[in-house]
Design a protein around this motif. Structure first.
Motif, mmCIF file in Angstrom:
data_model
loop_
_atom_site.group_PDB
_atom_site.id
_atom_site.type_symbol
_atom_site.label_atom_id
_atom_site.label_comp_id
_atom_site.label_asym_id
_atom_site.label_seq_id
_atom_site.Cartn_x
_atom_site.Cartn_y
_atom_site.Cartn_z
ATOM 1 N N ASP A 127 51.472 2.367 29.132
ATOM 2 C CA ASP A 127 50.909 2.851 27.878
ATOM 3 C C ASP A 127 49.384 2.847 27.969
ATOM 4 O O ASP A 127 48.751 1.778 27.987
ATOM 5 N N ILE A 128 48.765 4.021 27.990
ATOM 6 C CA ILE A 128 47.308 4.118 28.104
ATOM 7 C C ILE A 128 46.610 3.421 26.946
ATOM 8 O O ILE A 128 45.476 2.949 27.078
ATOM 9 N N PRO B 105 49.366 10.057 30.630
ATOM 10 C CA PRO B 105 47.973 9.768 30.981
ATOM 11 C C PRO B 105 47.842 8.737 32.094
ATOM 12 O O PRO B 105 46.977 8.872 32.979
ATOM 13 N N ILE B 106 48.689 7.710 32.064
ATOM 14 C CA ILE B 106 48.609 6.676 33.097
ATOM 15 C C ILE B 106 48.922 7.252 34.472
ATOM 16 O O ILE B 106 48.242 6.961 35.465
ATOM 17 N N ARG B 107 49.935 8.079 34.558
ATOM 18 C CA ARG B 107 50.293 8.660 35.862
ATOM 19 C C ARG B 107 49.197 9.592 36.377
ATOM 20 O O ARG B 107 49.068 9.799 37.582
ATOM 21 N N LEU B 108 48.412 10.140 35.471
ATOM 22 C CA LEU B 108 47.269 10.952 35.874
ATOM 23 C C LEU B 108 46.127 10.097 36.395
ATOM 24 O O LEU B 108 45.485 10.438 37.393
ATOM 25 N N LEU B 109 45.861 8.967 35.739
ATOM 26 C CA LEU B 109 44.633 8.206 35.991
ATOM 27 C C LEU B 109 44.792 7.034 36.945
ATOM 28 O O LEU B 109 43.802 6.577 37.524
ATOM 29 N N TRP B 110 46.013 6.490 37.084
ATOM 30 C CA TRP B 110 46.161 5.261 37.870
ATOM 31 C C TRP B 110 45.986 5.546 39.358
ATOM 32 O O TRP B 110 46.732 6.320 39.946
ATOM 33 N N ASP C 36 57.655 -2.698 38.184
ATOM 34 C CA ASP C 36 57.575 -3.438 36.917
ATOM 35 C C ASP C 36 56.159 -3.961 36.703
ATOM 36 O O ASP C 36 55.593 -4.604 37.592
ATOM 37 N N PRO C 37 55.565 -3.681 35.533
ATOM 38 C CA PRO C 37 54.218 -4.210 35.267
ATOM 39 C C PRO C 37 54.129 -5.726 35.385
ATOM 40 O O PRO C 37 53.061 -6.258 35.688
ATOM 41 N N GLU C 38 55.244 -6.427 35.127
ATOM 42 C CA GLU C 38 55.247 -7.888 35.189
ATOM 43 C C GLU C 38 55.768 -8.422 36.516
ATOM 44 O O GLU C 38 55.989 -9.626 36.658
#
Length: 447
Positions: free
Chosen positions: A293-294, A16-21, A416-418
Motif C-alpha cells: 500500500d503506497i 504504484p508500489i510495483r511501479l516504484l519499488w 510477505d512484507p513481514e
C-alpha cells in the motif's frame, strides 16, 4: 505516439508500489559537480570547522511564476502564510493534497509583487502549474530544468553558490570588502562584485552560518573564481556531490518525501497529466520496510515538522484535513544515532564502512515490533557514525530511547512484507531532529 503518463505506468505495473519499488536503488547525488574534491570527510569537516563552497547551480529545477494571480494560486495550493511575505524573502513552500498528505516541499522566493521563483525537485512545481492552468489563474510560468534534464543541454539560467562554516563571514568580508548588510534568516540582500549584480540569501546548513549567492549565469565563473581566490588563505574547501547530500541529515530536512498523489480518485486526472518519466514515476522506493500500500509511505506536514508553517487563516487545498489531523500526528521526526560498532559490523564487515548514503525506508523496531521508518541515512564523519532522519511512533520519540534499524533490501511484491529475511539489525538511539543544536534553535529563532 503519446507520451506515457504516470497513470499509464501505474496501470501497466499493477499498482504504484510495483511501479516504484526498486531494491538496491542507487542513492541520488547532485548532477554535474565532482563526486569528491578533497574527500567527503574533509568536505564535511569544512562546514563544521572552516569554510566550504557548494555549487547548487545544476541539480534543482527553477520555475518562475508571474502574473496578477501569482500570489493567489500559490496561497490556494500551499499551507504557507502569504500575508507576511516580503519581496526578497524565501520560504519553504508546502503544498498538500485534499487529504492532507504532502506533495513535496520547495524553496519559494518572492522576487516582486506578482513574481515568485519556486526551486527544488519539480513535484511541487508540477502541482502548482497544473492547478493554475486548470483553474484559469492569470499567471505565466517559465521553467529551467536541472542540468541533467535540460532540453538541448546548455547552461542554467542562474548560478547558486553556498558559503558555509564558521569562517563563512570572514570569507564573505574578504570578497566584498566588508560585511554584508544585516539580513534575517531566509531573507536576501542585493550585492555587487566588480560591477556584477546578484543577491545574497542568508542561509545555513548543519548548524553553520552562511549565505547562498544567486545570480545570472553569465556572472557564474567570475563569482566562483573570486570565492576560490579569497578563500585560499582560509583553507576553503569545495564540496562534492557525496558530502553535499548529507547535511540535511543533521539539519532535520527530509528531502523528497513520497508525494501523496498515487491513490486518490480525485487526482486521476492529475496522474494522467503527469509524464511517467518524471520524478513522480521514477523516484524509487526501497529498503527493509515494504508494504503493498503506497499510502503507508505518505507523510503529513506535521510529521515532517512543518506544523508551524501552516497558516489556517486562509483557505487552501487540504486545509480541512490538516485541521482534523492537527492534534494527532501519527509519527514524530527524530534523528537516530546508529551504534558505531554495529555500523562497522553490518555495513563495513568489521571495518570502516566508508561513505554511507541511503534514502531507503528501513524498518525501525522496538521490542514490540515495528515503530517507524528511516527517511534518509548518511555517514556524518564529525559525529563518528551514521545518522538517520526517521519518522517514529510518538511513544518511542523521547531522546535516549533505544531501537533497532533493520538494514536490508526487501525484494518487493511476491514476498510477505513481514517475512524474516535474515536482515541484520543495527542498534540506534533516538535523538532530536534537527540533530545539530544550532540548527534546532537559532534557525527557527531567526525565521
Amino acid at each position: 505516439m503519446a507520451i506515457p503518463s504516470l497513470q499509464d505506468g501505474i496501470d501497466k505495473a499493477g499498482s504504484p508500489i510495483r511501479l516504484l519499488w526498486q531494491p538496491n536503488a542507487e542513492p541520488w547525488t547532485p548532477e554535474v559537480v565532482e563526486r569528491e574534491y578533497t574527500g567527503w570527510r574533509q568536505e564535511q569537516a569544512a562546514w563544521h570547522e572552516g569554510v566550504a563552497l557548494l555549487n547548487l547551480s545544476h541539480h534543482m529545477y527553477d520555475m518562475w511564476i508571474e502574473g496578477p494571480d501569482a500570489t493567489r494560486v500559490l496561497a490556494d495550493h500551499g499551507v504557507n502564510n502569504f500575508e507576511k511575505f516580503a519581496i526578497g524573502q524565501a520560504k519553504q513552500y508546502v503544498p498538500v493534497t485534499s487529504r492532507g498528505n504532502i506533495v513535496t516541499d520547495g524553496i519559494l522566493a518572492r522576487e516582486g509583487e506578482n513574481k515568485y521563483l519556486l526551486s527544488g525537485i519539480p513535484a511541487a512545481q508540477h502541482w502548482v502549474q497544473y492547478h493554475a492552468e486548470k483553474g484559469g489563474y492569470d499567471v505565466a510560468f517559465e521553467t529551467d530544468a536541472s542540468s541533467a534534464f535540460r532540453p538541448g543541454g546548455g547552461d542554467p539560467k542562474l548560478f547558486r553558490y553556498q558559503i558555509q562554516g564558521p569562517l563563512a563571514a570572514e570569507l564573505v568580508e574578504n570578497v566584498f570588502g566588508g560585511p554584508l548588510p544585516e539580513t534575517k534568516f531566509f531573507h536576501s540582500t542585493p550585492v555587487t562584485l566588480d560591477g556584477r549584480a546578484f543577491r545574497a540569501l542568508r542561509h545555513g546548513m548543519a548548524g553553520q552560518a552562511g549565505f547562498e549567492f544567486i545570480g545570472p549565469w553569465e556572472h557564474a565563473g567570475h563569482v566562483h573564481e573570486a570565492f576560490l581566490k579569497a578563500g585560499e588563505p582560509l583553507g576553503l574547501i569545495q564540496v562534492g556531490a557525496l558530502a553535499y547530500a548529507t547535511p540535511s541529515v543533521e539539519s532535520g530536512w527530509i528531502p523528497s518525501p513520497v508525494p501523496g498523489i498515487y491513490t486518490d480518485p480525485e487526482l486521476a486526472e492529475y496522474r494522467a497529466h503527469l509524464p511517467l518519466f518524471g520524478i513522480e514515476g521514477k523516484r524509487p522506493l526501497n529498503g527493509s520496510l515494504f508494504s503493498e500500500d503506497i499510502e503507508d509511505y505518505y507523510v503529513s506536514p506535521y510529521e515532517l515538522g512543518y506544523g508551524k508553517l501552516i497558516h489556517f487563516a486562509h483557505d487552501f487545498v487540504g486545509r480541512d484535513a490538516l485541521l482534523k489531523a492537527k492534534d494527532e500526528p501519527r509519527r514524530r521526526k527524530v534523528t537516530l544515532v546508529l551504534d558505531p560498532e554495529d555500523v562497522r559490523t553490518v555495513l563495513g564487515e568489521g571495518q570502516d564502512p566508508g561513505f554511507v548514503l541511503s534514502y531507503a525506508r528501513h524498518r525501525v523496531e522496538s521490542a514490540t515490533g515495528l515503530v517507524g521508518m528511516t527517511m534518509q541515512s548518511a555517514s556524518i564523519d564529525p559525529v563518528g557514525t551514521v545518522l538517520a532522519q526517521t519518522l517514529i511512533d510518538a511513544e518511542h520519540a523521547a531522546p535516549g530511547t533505544e531501537v533497532t534499524v533493520v538494514w536490508g533490501e526487501h525484494p518487493g511484491s511476491g514476498t510477505d512484507p513481514e517475512a524474516d529475511l535474515g536482515f541484520p539489525r543495527i542498534r540506534a538511539t533516538v535523538q532530536p531532529s534537527p540533530f545539530n543544536e544550532h540548527a534546532r534553535t537559532l534557525y527557527r529563532r531567526n525565521r
